[in-house]
Motif scaffolding. Structure first.
Motif, PDB file in Angstrom:
ATOM      1  N   PHE A  44      -3.533   7.925  -5.463  1.00 53.46           N
ATOM      2  CA  PHE A  44      -2.571   6.821  -5.408  1.00 53.46           C
ATOM      3  C   PHE A  44      -2.873   5.855  -6.542  1.00 53.46           C
ATOM      4  O   PHE A  44      -3.930   5.913  -7.171  1.00 53.46           O
ATOM      5  CB  PHE A  44      -2.624   6.098  -4.051  1.00 53.46           C
ATOM      6  CG  PHE A  44      -3.991   5.642  -3.629  1.00 53.46           C
ATOM      7  CD1 PHE A  44      -4.499   4.419  -4.056  1.00 53.46           C
ATOM      8  CD2 PHE A  44      -4.780   6.422  -2.796  1.00 53.46           C
ATOM      9  CE1 PHE A  44      -5.757   3.976  -3.660  1.00 53.46           C
ATOM     10  CE2 PHE A  44      -6.046   5.998  -2.393  1.00 53.46           C
ATOM     11  CZ  PHE A  44      -6.529   4.779  -2.823  1.00 53.46           C
ATOM     12  N   VAL A  68      -5.358  -2.626  -0.365  1.00 54.09           N
ATOM     13  CA  VAL A  68      -6.104  -2.227   0.828  1.00 54.09           C
ATOM     14  C   VAL A  68      -7.354  -3.094   1.000  1.00 54.09           C
ATOM     15  O   VAL A  68      -7.792  -3.369   2.124  1.00 54.09           O
ATOM     16  CB  VAL A  68      -6.458  -0.720   0.777  1.00 54.09           C
ATOM     17  CG1 VAL A  68      -7.644  -0.446  -0.138  1.00 54.09           C
ATOM     18  CG2 VAL A  68      -6.744  -0.190   2.180  1.00 54.09           C
ATOM     19  N   LEU A  79      -0.258   5.180  -0.943  1.00 50.71           N
ATOM     20  CA  LEU A  79      -1.156   5.468   0.175  1.00 50.71           C
ATOM     21  C   LEU A  79      -0.342   5.915   1.384  1.00 50.71           C
ATOM     22  O   LEU A  79       0.735   5.383   1.651  1.00 50.71           O
ATOM     23  CB  LEU A  79      -1.978   4.238   0.568  1.00 50.71           C
ATOM     24  CG  LEU A  79      -3.178   3.892  -0.305  1.00 50.71           C
ATOM     25  CD1 LEU A  79      -2.751   3.022  -1.471  1.00 50.71           C
ATOM     26  CD2 LEU A  79      -4.262   3.189   0.508  1.00 50.71           C
ATOM     27  N   ASN A  80      -0.873   6.884   2.131  1.00 48.39           N
ATOM     28  CA  ASN A  80      -0.256   7.235   3.400  1.00 48.39           C
ATOM     29  C   ASN A  80      -0.978   6.495   4.533  1.00 48.39           C
ATOM     30  O   ASN A  80      -1.959   5.782   4.297  1.00 48.39           O
ATOM     31  CB  ASN A  80      -0.276   8.757   3.633  1.00 48.39           C
ATOM     32  CG  ASN A  80      -1.690   9.331   3.660  1.00 48.39           C
ATOM     33  OD1 ASN A  80      -2.593   8.784   4.278  1.00 48.39           O
ATOM     34  ND2 ASN A  80      -1.873  10.450   2.954  1.00 48.39           N
ATOM     35  N   GLY A 135      -3.300   0.155  -5.373  1.00 43.98           N
ATOM     36  CA  GLY A 135      -3.497   0.399  -3.944  1.00 43.98           C
ATOM     37  C   GLY A 135      -4.865  -0.048  -3.462  1.00 43.98           C
ATOM     38  O   GLY A 135      -5.015  -0.518  -2.331  1.00 43.98           O
ATOM     39  N   TRP A 136      -5.888   0.082  -4.330  1.00 39.63           N
ATOM     40  CA  TRP A 136      -7.236  -0.363  -3.959  1.00 39.63           C
ATOM     41  C   TRP A 136      -7.269  -1.881  -3.752  1.00 39.63           C
ATOM     42  O   TRP A 136      -7.945  -2.378  -2.848  1.00 39.63           O
ATOM     43  CB  TRP A 136      -8.232   0.030  -5.047  1.00 39.63           C
ATOM     44  CG  TRP A 136      -8.531   1.493  -5.081  1.00 39.63           C
ATOM     45  CD1 TRP A 136      -8.062   2.406  -5.981  1.00 39.63           C
ATOM     46  CD2 TRP A 136      -9.358   2.221  -4.164  1.00 39.63           C
ATOM     47  NE1 TRP A 136      -8.543   3.655  -5.691  1.00 39.63           N
ATOM     48  CE2 TRP A 136      -9.346   3.578  -4.580  1.00 39.63           C
ATOM     49  CE3 TRP A 136     -10.112   1.868  -3.047  1.00 39.63           C
ATOM     50  CZ2 TRP A 136     -10.049   4.575  -3.912  1.00 39.63           C
ATOM     51  CZ3 TRP A 136     -10.824   2.860  -2.369  1.00 39.63           C
ATOM     52  CH2 TRP A 136     -10.789   4.188  -2.800  1.00 39.63           C
ATOM     53  N   THR A 179      -4.931   7.462   5.193  1.00 39.09           N
ATOM     54  CA  THR A 179      -5.780   7.072   4.058  1.00 39.09           C
ATOM     55  C   THR A 179      -5.947   5.560   4.035  1.00 39.09           C
ATOM     56  O   THR A 179      -7.056   5.041   3.863  1.00 39.09           O
ATOM     57  CB  THR A 179      -5.165   7.546   2.730  1.00 39.09           C
ATOM     58  OG1 THR A 179      -5.063   8.979   2.725  1.00 39.09           O
ATOM     59  CG2 THR A 179      -6.031   7.111   1.558  1.00 39.09           C
ATOM     60  N   MET A 180      -4.836   4.849   4.201  1.00 41.89           N
ATOM     61  CA  MET A 180      -4.864   3.383   4.185  1.00 41.89           C
ATOM     62  C   MET A 180      -5.750   2.840   5.304  1.00 41.89           C
ATOM     63  O   MET A 180      -6.602   1.964   5.073  1.00 41.89           O
ATOM     64  CB  MET A 180      -3.445   2.834   4.339  1.00 41.89           C
ATOM     65  CG  MET A 180      -3.366   1.306   4.430  1.00 41.89           C
ATOM     66  SD  MET A 180      -1.658   0.739   4.650  1.00 41.89           S
ATOM     67  CE  MET A 180      -1.279   1.438   6.276  1.00 41.89           C
ATOM     68  N   CYS A 183       0.841  -1.209   0.000  1.00 44.50           N
ATOM     69  CA  CYS A 183       0.000   0.000   0.000  1.00 44.50           C
ATOM     70  C   CYS A 183       0.869   1.249   0.000  1.00 44.50           C
ATOM     71  O   CYS A 183       0.622   2.203  -0.759  1.00 44.50           O
ATOM     72  CB  CYS A 183      -0.922   0.007   1.218  1.00 44.50           C
ATOM     73  SG  CYS A 183      -2.363  -1.083   1.090  1.00 44.50           S
ATOM     74  N   TYR A 184       1.891   1.259   0.869  1.00 47.18           N
ATOM     75  CA  TYR A 184       2.803   2.407   0.900  1.00 47.18           C
ATOM     76  C   TYR A 184       3.481   2.594  -0.460  1.00 47.18           C
ATOM     77  O   TYR A 184       3.627   3.718  -0.947  1.00 47.18           O
ATOM     78  CB  TYR A 184       3.874   2.209   1.980  1.00 47.18           C
ATOM     79  CG  TYR A 184       3.392   2.429   3.391  1.00 47.18           C
ATOM     80  CD1 TYR A 184       2.594   3.529   3.718  1.00 47.18           C
ATOM     81  CD2 TYR A 184       3.739   1.547   4.420  1.00 47.18           C
ATOM     82  CE1 TYR A 184       2.155   3.740   5.010  1.00 47.18           C
ATOM     83  CE2 TYR A 184       3.303   1.754   5.723  1.00 47.18           C
ATOM     84  CZ  TYR A 184       2.515   2.846   6.017  1.00 47.18           C
ATOM     85  OH  TYR A 184       2.078   3.056   7.297  1.00 47.18           O
TER      86      TYR A 184
END
Length: 288
Positions: A206, A214, A33-34, A210-211, A37-38, A28-29
């Motif tokens: 992002f 997460v 993503l921060n 990332g979706w 948000t994550m 994720c990072y």
């Protein structure tokens, strides 16, 4: 004994599920993503799923005849644990962060003695020593370029997780595991979104991957892991559950090898075997 074996298997399953957390978090990072948000997206997805599960099973989310001090400790300890450990993954390699976090089985065994008066048996003490030594061997080669702030974050998460483990065992005597899990994620969604919005760190800028990562965090590392853990915790208690959860670092190390190419040395493999034996030792002794 059948219930204890079932509880042990559930906690092992939980450890395998949550062993994916470090991998998905670092992915994720890497996707942009921060932290806030994550966590907000992760807990929002998890909350929707868990509320649906609780409704399907007919478990009410109404909190009646419950110890509010105990529930408050569980909620606070859990959310702080998640935030600290997730941030530790940012500063440290996944395997190293897990090693420091897994100081919590020893802390739990000690705290259970002082809080609940539960005696630490010789078998559990031997298992704790073996699992600790195994963790050191498993992650020995990670001792390079250590960022001290990451160590503090992981150890802080370990301490908070101890209180979460002990007091959640008490709360589960008053409500179902699906209801407690749903409330953990509902409150987590609220808290993490408020912190993220107030700090201006909530963003959807992002990569699309990332979706996916997460979502995996939400379903595998959160929903499945927490439900399995609570179900097992009710059957075997907090100190044994903490020992069995030591199967998580070998899972994380193996996944780190598959995803990031981290190679296990002979010493690390020996450490993994020690941890596995430490997990099954109390079960073998208990059956005898």
């Amino acid at each position: 004994m059948h219930h204890e074996r079932k509880g042990a298997l559930l906690v092992i399953a939980s450890a395998i599920f949550i062993g994916t957390e470090a991998i998905f978090t670092k992915l994720c990072y890497a996707s942009g993503l921060n932290l806030w948000t994550m966590l907000t997206i992760r807990y929002l997805i998890s909350s929707v799923i868990l509320v649906a599960i609780a409704s399907t099973l007919g478990h009410t989310l109404k909190l009646k005849n419950i110890s509010w001090p105990n529930l408050s400790i569980v909620l606070t300890a859990y959310l702080v644990t998640v935030a600290l450990l997730s941030k530790a993954y940012y500063y440290l390699p996944a395997s190293l962060a897990i090693m420091f976090f897994f100081a919590y089985p020893t802390i739990t065994a000690i705290m259970v003695y002082f809080i609940n008066g539960e005696i630490i048996s010789k078998v559990k003490l031997i298992a704790l020593i073996m699992s600790t030594f195994g963790l050191i061997l498993l992650l020995w080669s990670s001792w390079t370029n250590i960022k001290v702030i990451g160590i503090y974050l992981a150890l802080g998460a370990a301490l908070c997780n101890t209180f979460y483990l002990i007091f959640s065992n008490r709360v589960l005597k008053e409500i179902s595991e699906s209801s407690l899990t749903a409330w953990l994620y509902i409150v987590g969604t609220f808290v993490f979104s408020i912190v993220g919005l107030s700090s201006g760190e909530i963003t959807l800028s992002f990569a699309w991957q990332g979706w996916v990562y997460v979502a995996c965090l939400s379903i595998i590392s959160s929903v499945l892991a927490t439900l399995a853990f609570f179900s097992g915790l009710k059957l075997i208690g907090p100190s044994l559950a903490a020992i069995i959860s030591a199967t998580e670092p070998p899972v994380t190390a193996f996944l780190a090898f598959l995803v990031f190419g981290e190679v296990l040395t002979g010493i690390q493999l020996f450490g993994a075997l020690l941890i596995i034996f430490a997990v099954i030792l109390p079960q073998i002794r208990g059956r005898k």
